[in-house]
Design a protein around this motif. Structure first.
Motif, PDB file in Angstrom:
ATOM      1  N   PHE A 257       0.812  -1.216   0.000  1.00 16.03           N
ATOM      2  CA  PHE A 257       0.000   0.000   0.000  1.00 16.03           C
ATOM      3  C   PHE A 257       0.849   1.271   0.000  1.00 16.03           C
ATOM      4  O   PHE A 257       0.424   2.289  -0.528  1.00 16.03           O
ATOM      5  CB  PHE A 257      -0.940   0.016   1.204  1.00 16.03           C
ATOM      6  CG  PHE A 257      -2.215  -0.737   0.984  1.00 16.03           C
ATOM      7  CD1 PHE A 257      -3.284  -0.162   0.320  1.00 16.03           C
ATOM      8  CD2 PHE A 257      -2.361  -2.037   1.423  1.00 16.03           C
ATOM      9  CE1 PHE A 257      -4.469  -0.846   0.096  1.00 16.03           C
ATOM     10  CE2 PHE A 257      -3.534  -2.744   1.214  1.00 16.03           C
ATOM     11  CZ  PHE A 257      -4.598  -2.149   0.547  1.00 16.03           C
ATOM     12  N   HIS A 258       2.054   1.206   0.593  1.00 13.77           N
ATOM     13  CA  HIS A 258       2.870   2.421   0.707  1.00 13.77           C
ATOM     14  C   HIS A 258       4.323   2.036   1.000  1.00 13.77           C
ATOM     15  O   HIS A 258       4.831   2.228   2.096  1.00 13.77           O
ATOM     16  CB  HIS A 258       2.328   3.313   1.825  1.00 13.77           C
ATOM     17  CG  HIS A 258       2.705   4.751   1.678  1.00 13.77           C
ATOM     18  ND1 HIS A 258       2.254   5.732   2.534  1.00 13.77           N
ATOM     19  CD2 HIS A 258       3.473   5.403   0.769  1.00 13.77           C
ATOM     20  CE1 HIS A 258       2.740   6.894   2.172  1.00 13.77           C
ATOM     21  NE2 HIS A 258       3.484   6.725   1.097  1.00 13.77           N
ATOM     22  N   ALA A 259       5.000   1.502  -0.009  1.00 19.58           N
ATOM     23  CA  ALA A 259       6.323   0.903   0.193  1.00 19.58           C
ATOM     24  C   ALA A 259       7.382   1.898   0.658  1.00 19.58           C
ATOM     25  O   ALA A 259       8.329   1.526   1.350  1.00 19.58           O
ATOM     26  CB  ALA A 259       6.786   0.226  -1.090  1.00 19.58           C
ATOM     27  N   SER A 260       7.240   3.170   0.294  1.00 22.25           N
ATOM     28  CA  SER A 260       8.240   4.151   0.708  1.00 22.25           C
ATOM     29  C   SER A 260       8.267   4.340   2.224  1.00 22.25           C
ATOM     30  O   SER A 260       9.229   4.873   2.769  1.00 22.25           O
ATOM     31  CB  SER A 260       7.988   5.499   0.025  1.00 22.25           C
ATOM     32  OG  SER A 260       6.759   6.058   0.437  1.00 22.25           O
ATOM     33  N   MET A 261       7.226   3.875   2.912  1.00 21.20           N
ATOM     34  CA  MET A 261       7.161   3.976   4.373  1.00 21.20           C
ATOM     35  C   MET A 261       7.473   2.637   5.053  1.00 21.20           C
ATOM     36  O   MET A 261       7.452   2.549   6.276  1.00 21.20           O
ATOM     37  CB  MET A 261       5.761   4.440   4.796  1.00 21.20           C
ATOM     38  CG  MET A 261       5.291   5.722   4.154  1.00 21.20           C
ATOM     39  SD  MET A 261       6.255   7.153   4.669  1.00 21.20           S
ATOM     40  CE  MET A 261       5.513   7.483   6.258  1.00 21.20           C
ATOM     41  N   TRP A 262       7.768   1.619   4.276  1.00 21.97           N
ATOM     42  CA  TRP A 262       7.877   0.259   4.817  1.00 21.97           C
ATOM     43  C   TRP A 262       8.985   0.113   5.854  1.00 21.97           C
ATOM     44  O   TRP A 262       8.783  -0.518   6.890  1.00 21.97           O
ATOM     45  CB  TRP A 262       8.076  -0.735   3.672  1.00 21.97           C
ATOM     46  CG  TRP A 262       8.181  -2.162   4.131  1.00 21.97           C
ATOM     47  CD1 TRP A 262       7.173  -2.944   4.630  1.00 21.97           C
ATOM     48  CD2 TRP A 262       9.348  -2.972   4.134  1.00 21.97           C
ATOM     49  NE1 TRP A 262       7.651  -4.201   4.932  1.00 21.97           N
ATOM     50  CE2 TRP A 262       8.985  -4.242   4.641  1.00 21.97           C
ATOM     51  CE3 TRP A 262      10.687  -2.765   3.753  1.00 21.97           C
ATOM     52  CZ2 TRP A 262       9.900  -5.293   4.777  1.00 21.97           C
ATOM     53  CZ3 TRP A 262      11.589  -3.803   3.880  1.00 21.97           C
ATOM     54  CH2 TRP A 262      11.196  -5.042   4.390  1.00 21.97           C
ATOM     55  N   LEU A 263      10.135   0.674   5.615  1.00 22.51           N
ATOM     56  CA  LEU A 263      11.244   0.528   6.563  1.00 22.51           C
ATOM     57  C   LEU A 263      10.934   1.176   7.915  1.00 22.51           C
ATOM     58  O   LEU A 263      11.489   0.779   8.941  1.00 22.51           O
ATOM     59  CB  LEU A 263      12.535   1.103   5.971  1.00 22.51           C
ATOM     60  CG  LEU A 263      13.202   0.238   4.889  1.00 22.51           C
ATOM     61  CD1 LEU A 263      14.445   0.917   4.354  1.00 22.51           C
ATOM     62  CD2 LEU A 263      13.546  -1.147   5.424  1.00 22.51           C
ATOM     63  N   LEU A 264      10.041   2.166   7.919  1.00 19.53           N
ATOM     64  CA  LEU A 264       9.637   2.770   9.192  1.00 19.53           C
ATOM     65  C   LEU A 264       8.900   1.771  10.082  1.00 19.53           C
ATOM     66  O   LEU A 264       8.852   1.938  11.300  1.00 19.53           O
ATOM     67  CB  LEU A 264       8.737   3.981   8.940  1.00 19.53           C
ATOM     68  CG  LEU A 264       9.446   5.296   8.628  1.00 19.53           C
ATOM     69  CD1 LEU A 264       8.434   6.360   8.248  1.00 19.53           C
ATOM     70  CD2 LEU A 264      10.278   5.765   9.811  1.00 19.53           C
ATOM     71  N   PHE A 265       8.338   0.744   9.477  1.00 20.09           N
ATOM     72  CA  PHE A 265       7.683  -0.314  10.240  1.00 20.09           C
ATOM     73  C   PHE A 265       8.669  -0.911  11.246  1.00 20.09           C
ATOM     74  O   PHE A 265       8.309  -1.193  12.395  1.00 20.09           O
ATOM     75  CB  PHE A 265       7.179  -1.389   9.272  1.00 20.09           C
ATOM     76  CG  PHE A 265       6.317  -2.441   9.898  1.00 20.09           C
ATOM     77  CD1 PHE A 265       4.962  -2.224  10.067  1.00 20.09           C
ATOM     78  CD2 PHE A 265       6.857  -3.650  10.304  1.00 20.09           C
ATOM     79  CE1 PHE A 265       4.149  -3.194  10.636  1.00 20.09           C
ATOM     80  CE2 PHE A 265       6.062  -4.630  10.873  1.00 20.09           C
ATOM     81  CZ  PHE A 265       4.696  -4.399  11.041  1.00 20.09           C
ATOM     82  N   PHE A 266       9.906  -1.064  10.844  1.00 17.71           N
ATOM     83  CA  PHE A 266      10.941  -1.640  11.709  1.00 17.71           C
ATOM     84  C   PHE A 266      11.526  -0.579  12.648  1.00 17.71           C
ATOM     85  O   PHE A 266      11.928  -0.884  13.769  1.00 17.71           O
ATOM     86  CB  PHE A 266      12.031  -2.285  10.856  1.00 17.71           C
ATOM     87  CG  PHE A 266      11.495  -3.373   9.969  1.00 17.71           C
ATOM     88  CD1 PHE A 266      11.357  -4.663  10.439  1.00 17.71           C
ATOM     89  CD2 PHE A 266      11.087  -3.087   8.675  1.00 17.71           C
ATOM     90  CE1 PHE A 266      10.831  -5.669   9.634  1.00 17.71           C
ATOM     91  CE2 PHE A 266      10.553  -4.076   7.866  1.00 17.71           C
ATOM     92  CZ  PHE A 266      10.422  -5.373   8.345  1.00 17.71           C
ATOM     93  N   VAL A 267      11.550   0.657  12.178  1.00 22.14           N
ATOM     94  CA  VAL A 267      12.019   1.753  13.035  1.00 22.14           C
ATOM     95  C   VAL A 267      11.109   1.903  14.253  1.00 22.14           C
ATOM     96  O   VAL A 267      11.583   2.107  15.373  1.00 22.14           O
ATOM     97  CB  VAL A 267      12.083   3.074  12.235  1.00 22.14           C
ATOM     98  CG1 VAL A 267      12.400   4.243  13.164  1.00 22.14           C
ATOM     99  CG2 VAL A 267      13.128   2.968  11.129  1.00 22.14           C
ATOM    100  N   PHE A 268       9.788   1.788  14.052  1.00 26.54           N
ATOM    101  CA  PHE A 268       8.841   1.893  15.165  1.00 26.54           C
ATOM    102  C   PHE A 268       8.981   0.738  16.155  1.00 26.54           C
ATOM    103  O   PHE A 268       8.586   0.866  17.322  1.00 26.54           O
ATOM    104  CB  PHE A 268       7.405   1.944  14.639  1.00 26.54           C
ATOM    105  CG  PHE A 268       6.977   3.304  14.174  1.00 26.54           C
ATOM    106  CD1 PHE A 268       7.402   4.446  14.816  1.00 26.54           C
ATOM    107  CD2 PHE A 268       6.136   3.449  13.082  1.00 26.54           C
ATOM    108  CE1 PHE A 268       7.004   5.707  14.396  1.00 26.54           C
ATOM    109  CE2 PHE A 268       5.724   4.704  12.645  1.00 26.54           C
ATOM    110  CZ  PHE A 268       6.170   5.839  13.310  1.00 26.54           C
ATOM    111  N   ALA A 269       9.529  -0.390  15.708  1.00 22.19           N
ATOM    112  CA  ALA A 269       9.707  -1.537  16.606  1.00 22.19           C
ATOM    113  C   ALA A 269      10.996  -1.444  17.416  1.00 22.19           C
ATOM    114  O   ALA A 269      11.134  -2.121  18.454  1.00 22.19           O
ATOM    115  CB  ALA A 269       9.691  -2.832  15.797  1.00 22.19           C
TER     116      ALA A 269
ATOM    117  N   ALA B 271      14.774  -2.060  22.193  1.00 20.77           N
ATOM    118  CA  ALA B 271      15.736  -1.430  23.109  1.00 20.77           C
ATOM    119  C   ALA B 271      15.350  -1.659  24.560  1.00 20.77           C
ATOM    120  O   ALA B 271      16.214  -1.884  25.420  1.00 20.77           O
ATOM    121  CB  ALA B 271      15.822   0.066  22.817  1.00 20.77           C
ATOM    122  N   GLU B 272      14.047  -1.624  24.849  1.00 22.07           N
ATOM    123  CA  GLU B 272      13.610  -1.845  26.228  1.00 22.07           C
ATOM    124  C   GLU B 272      13.574  -3.328  26.589  1.00 22.07           C
ATOM    125  O   GLU B 272      13.426  -3.685  27.758  1.00 22.07           O
ATOM    126  CB  GLU B 272      12.229  -1.219  26.450  1.00 22.07           C
ATOM    127  CG  GLU B 272      11.892  -1.051  27.919  1.00 22.07           C
ATOM    128  CD  GLU B 272      10.596  -0.307  28.163  1.00 22.07           C
ATOM    129  OE1 GLU B 272       9.878  -0.677  29.111  1.00 22.07           O
ATOM    130  OE2 GLU B 272      10.302   0.641  27.416  1.00 22.07           O
TER     131      GLU B 272
END
Length: 498
Positions: free
Chosen positions: A180-192, A197-198
Motif C-alpha cells: 500500500f505504501h512501500a516508501s514507508m515500509w522501513l519505518l515499520f521496523f524503526v517503530f519496533a 531497546a527496552e
C-alpha cells in the motif's frame, strides 16, 4: 467527611465518558472534500494495473523509457475502484472509514498505554484531529497511518500481556504496508526498535532497566516481517524505495511538505502549539513516569517532525500516544448532582455537550477552510479543463509541457506531459534515463535557456503556471507562440502554425 458526590472522571456516568471517547468525531469536519492533486496519477496507475498489469516503464508522461516502481500500487487500485464505481461518495467514504479505523485504534492504543480513560481520550483526540485535517485525504498515508498505529498497539499488547499471539498479525501488517505504501515500509521496523531497546536488560550506575519483553521473540518476529516484505510485485526495489525517493535538494525545494517544520504554515504552528502544551504539562506535573520505549518513540518522531513537515504525521501516530503514559496518573474530580436534580442535570450536560461539539466543529471548519477560499474562487482545474478541450481538437501529435503541479491532472485527462507530481520518478537514480526533475528545477530558477529547452522537446502546447515565471515571460514575448487561454494562475500557449 468524604463527599460521595465527588468522583473521578474515570468513574463518571457513561454518558460523559462516551462523550469524551467520541470527541474525535470532530475530526471528520476537518477532512476536506477536495481531491488531492496526487490522486490523479494514483487513479490512472490503478486503472493501468487492473487493465494491463504492473508497469515497469512509465506510461503516463512523455518519457516512456523511464524505469518505474509503483510503490503504492494497492492504494492506486483501491482509489481507482472507489472512484470509478462510486464516484466522489465512494472515494471520500473510504477516507472517512480510514479515519474512523485510525481513531478507534488510536484510542485503544492510548488506553492500553496509560490505563486512564480520560488521558487516553484527550491524547487520542489530539492525535486524531491533528491527522484528520492534513493527512486524511486521497493519498496512501490514509492507509499507512492505520498500519503504523495498529503495529504499535500490537507491540504494546505483547509487552503488557506477554502473550505472543498478537505478534502473529505483524507480518500481515508488514505485507500490507509494502504494497500500500512501500516508501514507508522501513519505518515499520524503526517503530519496533524502541520496544527492542527496552527488551534488553541495562544497568548503568543507579539506572536499571528491566526487560519489558523477550528480545529474541521480537527479533524472530522482525525477521518474519522482513521476509513478508518480499511479497510484492517489485521485490527489493519496493522494499528499499525510501533510499531513492527522499533527500534530494530538488524534491525538498519543490514539495513544501519536505521543508523543515516552521511557523510559516498552519500545520507547523499547530505542531509547535501541541509541543508547547506538552512541555508545560511536564513542567507543571513533574511526574517521573519513564519508559525507554516511550521516550524513544517520542523524541525519535519529534526529530523527524522538526526535519520536515510531512513527518509531523508520524509524530501524531507515535509521540502523542507515548506522551499519554506520562499523564497516566492525571485525575479530575467532578461533582455529581443531587438525585432529585438528576434528570435536569442530564439535560444540561447533553445541551452543553452539543454546544461544545457545535462550536468546536464550526471553529475548526472555519479555520481550516479559510486558506482554500481563494482557490475556490479561481479554480485552476476549470482552466485546465478548458485547455484539455482545446488541445483535444488538434489533429496533430500533441507534445505537451506541464509543470510539477498540474501534469498529473493532464494525465488524468488522457495526455502525456513533460513532468508530473511523482517527483522521485523523474530523477535518474530512479528512472535510469535522465534527470528530468533537475532539468525542470533549472528551468524554474532561470538557469536553463527557455528556447533551448523548448526546441529540445519540440513542444507545441505549453501549460504554464505562475511558478514558472521565466518560461511564461519567454513565451509571452516569443512570436512563434500565442497565448490562447489564461486566468492569471494557469496559462495555455500554442505554437503558431505556418
Amino acid at each position: 467527611m468524604e463527599n460521595k458526590n465527588v468522583i473521578s472522571i474515570n468513574d463518571a456516568p457513561k454518558a460523559l465518558r462516551l462523550f469524551l471517547i467520541l470527541l474525535p468525531v470532530i475530526g471528520i469536519f476537518l477532512i476536506g472534500t477536495e481531491i488531492n492533486n496526487d490522486f490523479f496519477f494514483l487513479y490512472k496507475t490503478g486503472e493501468h494495473i487492473l487493465n494491463d498489469g504492473f508497469p515497469t516503464k512509465d506510461f503516463l508522461s512523455m518519457h516512456t523509457g523511464m524505469d518505474i516502481v509503483v510503490q503504492q500500487w494497492a492504494s492506486d487500485v483501491v482509489f481507482y475502484i472507489m472512484y470509478s464505481k462510486l464516484g466522489l461518495y465512494g472515494l471520500f467514504g473510504f477516507i472517512y472509514l480510514c479515519y474512523a479505523a485510525f481513531a478507534v485504534i488510536m484510542f485503544k492504543l492510548c488506553k492500553l498505554i496509560c490505563d486512564n480513560e480520560f488521558s487516553a481520550a484527550i491524547c487520542a483526540f489530539v492525535a486524531d484531529v491533528f491527522s484528520a485535517g492534513i493527512f486524511y485525504t486521497t493519498r496512501p498515508n490514509a492507509i499507512s497511518d492505520i498500519i503504523f498505529v495498529a503495529e504499535l498497539f500490537i507491540l504494546e499488547k505483547y509487552v503488557k500481556t506477554k502473550s505472543t499471539k498478537p505478534l502473529v498479525l505483524l507480518p500481515v501488517l508488514s505485507l500490507l504496508l509494502v504494497n500500500f505504501h512501500a516508501s514507508m515500509w522501513l519505518l515499520f521496523f524503526v517503530f519496533a526498535l524502541p520496544f527492542a531497546a527496552e527488551a534488553i536488560p541495562v544497568k548503568i550506575g543507579k539506572f536499571r532497566q528491566e526487560p519489558c519483553c523477550n528480545f529474541f521473540v521480537l527479533l524472530i518476529t522482525g525477521i518474519v516481517c522482513f521476509a513478508a516484505g518480499f511479497i510484492n510485485p517489485y521485490g527489493t526495489k519496493a522494499m528499499l524505495y525510501v533510499f531513492t525517493s527522499f533527500g534530494y535538494s530538488e524534491i525538498n525545494k519543490l514539495i513544501y511538505e519536505m521543508a523543515p517544520t516552521g511557523f510559516n504554515s498552519p500545520l507547523g504552528i499547530l505542531f509547535y502549539v501541541i509541543l508547547a502544551i506538552m512541555a508545560v504539562t511536564v513542567l507543571l506535573t513533574r511526574k517521573k513516569n519513564f519508559k525507554t520505549r516511550f521516550v524513544l518513540l517520542f523524541f525519535g518522531t519529534l526529530v523527524l517532525a522538526v526535519m520536515n513537515l510531512r513527518s509531523t504525521g508520524l509524530f501524531a501516530v507515535a509521540a502523542i500516544p507515548a506522551f499519554s503514559y506520562y499523564i497516566k496518573d492525571i485525575d479530575i474530580k467532578i461533582t455529581l448532582p443531587e438525585k432529585n436534580q438528576k434528570s435536569q442535570s442530564k439535560g444540561k450536560i447533553a445541551i452543553l455537550s452539543l454546544l461544545i461539539v457545535a462550536v468546536a466543529a464550526a471553529g475548526t471548519v472555519l479555520v481550516f477552510n479559510t486558506d482554500s477560499k481563494p482557490q475556490q474562487e479561481n479554480n485552476p482545474y476549470e482552466t485546465l479543463n478548458e485547455a484539455a478541450a482545446i488541445i483535444k481538437e488538434d489533429k496533430d501529435d500533441v507534445i505537451l509541457f506541464t509543470g510539477f503541479n498540474y501534469g498529473q491532472y493532464m494525465e488524468f485527462k488522457g495526455f502525456h506531459p513533460y513532468i508530473d507530481g511523482r517527483a522521485e520518478l523523474f530523477l535518474k537514480d530512479n528512472n535510469h534515463e535522465a534527470d528530468y526533475l533537475k532539468e525542470y528545477y533549472n528551468l524554474l530558477s532561470g538557469k536553463l535557456d527557455c528556447e533551448e529547452f523548448i526546441n529540445k522537446y519540440g513542444f507545441n502546447y505549453l501549460i504554464v503556471d505562475k511558478q514558472e515565471k521565466h518560461l511564461f515571460n519567454y513565451l509571452k514575448n516569443d512570436k512563434s507562440f500565442e497565448l490562447i487561454l489564461g486566468d492569471g494562475n494557469v496559462s495555455l500557449f500554442r505554437r503558431k502554425t505556418t
